[in-house]
Enzyme design. Structure first.
Site, PDB file in Angstrom:
ATOM      1  N   ARG A  49       0.833  -1.213  -0.108  1.00 59.72           N
ATOM      2  CA  ARG A  49       0.109   0.047   0.110  1.00 59.72           C
ATOM      3  C   ARG A  49       0.775   1.230   0.038  1.00 59.72           C
ATOM      4  NH1 ARG A  49       2.034   1.838   3.842  1.00 59.72           N
ATOM      5  NH2 ARG A  49       1.012   3.842   3.766  1.00 59.72           N
ATOM      6  N   GLY A  50       0.163   2.378  -0.154  1.00 60.45           N
ATOM      7  CA  GLY A  50       0.856   3.422  -0.329  1.00 60.45           C
ATOM      8  C   GLY A  50       1.184   3.962  -1.644  1.00 60.45           C
ATOM      9  N   ALA A  51       0.906   5.115  -2.295  1.00 58.61           N
ATOM     10  CA  ALA A  51       0.985   5.374  -3.639  1.00 58.61           C
ATOM     11  C   ALA A  51       2.200   4.941  -4.538  1.00 58.61           C
ATOM     12  CB  ALA A  51       0.639   6.795  -3.957  1.00 58.61           C
ATOM     13  N   ASP A 242      -1.684  10.775  -2.619  1.00 57.39           N
ATOM     14  CA  ASP A 242      -1.893   9.762  -3.355  1.00 57.39           C
ATOM     15  C   ASP A 242      -2.335  10.341  -4.718  1.00 57.39           C
ATOM     16  OD1 ASP A 242      -2.441   7.327  -1.466  1.00 57.39           O
ATOM     17  OD2 ASP A 242      -2.850   8.988  -0.536  1.00 57.39           O
ATOM     18  N   LYS A 253      -4.547  10.528   2.782  1.00 58.77           N
ATOM     19  CA  LYS A 253      -5.439   9.428   3.694  1.00 58.77           C
ATOM     20  C   LYS A 253      -6.233  10.374   4.303  1.00 58.77           C
ATOM     21  CE  LYS A 253      -5.024   6.275   3.856  1.00 58.77           C
ATOM     22  NZ  LYS A 253      -6.180   5.318   3.174  1.00 58.77           N
TER      23      LYS A 253
HETATM   24  O1  MRU Z   1      -4.602   3.419   1.904  1.00 55.14           O
HETATM   25  P1  MRU Z   1      -3.190   3.431   1.970  1.00 55.14           P
HETATM   26  O2  MRU Z   1      -2.410   3.027   3.077  1.00 55.14           O
HETATM   27  O3  MRU Z   1      -2.591   2.957   0.395  1.00 55.14           O
HETATM   28  O4  MRU Z   1      -3.138   4.990   1.645  1.00 55.14           O
HETATM   29  C1  MRU Z   1      -2.208   5.680   1.106  1.00 55.14           C
HETATM   30  C2  MRU Z   1      -1.337   6.281   1.801  1.00 55.14           C
HETATM   31  O5  MRU Z   1      -0.325   5.620   2.549  1.00 55.14           O
HETATM   32  C3  MRU Z   1      -1.286   7.643   2.511  1.00 55.14           C
HETATM   33  O6  MRU Z   1      -2.244   8.288   1.850  1.00 55.14           O
HETATM   34  C4  MRU Z   1      -0.144   8.257   2.122  1.00 55.14           C
HETATM   35  O7  MRU Z   1      -0.098   9.278   3.067  1.00 55.14           O
HETATM   36  C5  MRU Z   1       0.170   8.618   0.983  1.00 55.14           C
HETATM   37  S1  MRU Z   1       1.147   7.644  -0.037  1.00 55.14           S
HETATM   38  C6  MRU Z   1       2.874   7.950   0.087  1.00 55.14           C
END
Ligand code: MRU
Length: 346
Positions: A49-51, A242, A253
């Protein structure tokens, strides 16, 4: 236990190894993925997870799919590859890095002449390149962050939300990359980590990364942030993103928007740290960013325990959009810019 540096997506032994982020911090487990369908499931279920990390994972997913294709002729191969791309696209809607990485792989396949084996090899090389580029990009974001963090007599306390760290990228972090750079340059006193309901990425992942790196961290629940700012405990807020629209509106998030409003109210600088691959220049404003809604069980269930009585309805948006006017600067790998100046990178 831990391989350092933290590498959430790694090509090894002809498979993709993923740190299972749903198991942290309780256990550190590696999942081996060898088909594109397994990769799609890993993205959907947030094992990865995480963009930016999703982008890297999708790039490898495209290669895994490509090597599963049995077709011998180029046209059939490319048709089947675009079906695989569509399968991977349907995993999560908000993080644009997913779509960016898939589009890049499709373009590589189209542009590579020669045999199908040569196209497949090129797709693997590109996935590895995307991974390596992301580490370099995050380090540049970290360095550029140092140019805009406030100069204060004391070392900085920085608050972050969710996890935009090594785990959310190829291995250094965007928001946490800035924090890591501040720590390495002796400018950081402490991180305040929002817990980040409902998935608890701040609680489970950001604090874990800080502990691994020896960065002092104080965890707070999301509803404590305003109080901490009012008390003067926080000098700056740095979050990831994201998807960012061309006008600088930034999806991150859920809970980020509220934090930005509170930062404005207390005159605390609010920074968004993200690679340019997270900017979707096709979208004029953040109103066009699709917001993922996830399973309500993420709200009502903690482990085996149901928190709510039956008969309650739930709304579980995973992201919100912070308007550009609340963002002090967007920290990219090129430089840190005011949101309205983002278009110069188009
Ligand atoms: O739902 P997720 O955990 O994939 O969410 C994305 C994130 O982790 C965050 O929004 C984050 O701050 C940006 S991605 C580096």
């Amino acid at each position: 236990m831990l391989a350092s540096p933290i590498t959430p997506v790694q090509w090894q032994d002809d498979q993709v190894h993923l740190i299972d982020q749903t198991r942290l911090p309780g256990s550190y487990e590696i999942i081996a993925v060898s088909t594109y369908a397994e990769m799609a499931t890993a993205i959907k279920t947030m094992i990865v997870r995480g963009a930016p990390a999703i982008g890297v994972a999708a790039a490898y997913g495209m290669y895994l799919g490509a090597r599963e294709i049995k077709a011998g002729d180029r046209a059939t191969f490319l048709t089947q590859l675009s079906e695989i791309a569509q399968h991977l696209r349907q995993t999560r809607p908000t993080a644009v890095n997913l779509f960016w990485a898939i589009a890049r792989q499709l373009a590589v396949a189209e542009a590579t002449s020669g045999t199908i084996a040569e196209i497949q090899a090129q797709l693997l090389a590109t996935a590895q390149q995307i991974q390596n580029e992301d580490v370099a990009t995050c380090k540049a974001i970290g360095d550029n962050g140092l140019t805009v963090l406030p100069e204060t007599p004391q070392k900085l306390n920085i608050l972050t939300h969710c996890n935009a760290g090594a785990l959310a990228t190829a291995g250094y972090g965007t928001a946490l990359g800035v924090i890591r750079s501040a720590w390495q340059n002796d400018r950081l006193h402490r991180v305040y980590a929002d817990e980040t309901r409902p998935r608890l990425q701040g609680a489970k992942l950001t604090t874990w990364e800080c502990v691994q790196e020896g960065i002092p961290v104080t965890a707070i629940t999301d509803n404590m942030a305003a109080h901490c700012l009012k008390q003067g405990l926080v000098h700056a807020i740095v979050v990831g993103a994201d998807r960012i629209a061309a006008n600088g509106d930034a999806a991150n998030k859920i809970g980020t928007y509220g934090l930005a409003i509170v930062a404005k109210a207390h005159n605390i600088p609010f920074f968004v740290a993200a690679p340019l691959s997270t900017v979707d220049f096709k979208l004029e404003t953040g109103a066009e960013i699709p917001i993922e809604e996830r399973d309500p069980a993420e709200i009502y269930q903690v482990g085996e325990t149901r928190l709510y009585p039956e008969g309650v309805e739930f709304y579980n948006p995973a992201f919100d959009v912070t308007p550009a006017e609340l963002i002090t600067a967007i920290i990219t790998e090129k430089s840190a810019v005011k949101p309205q100046d983002l278009r110069q990178f188009q």
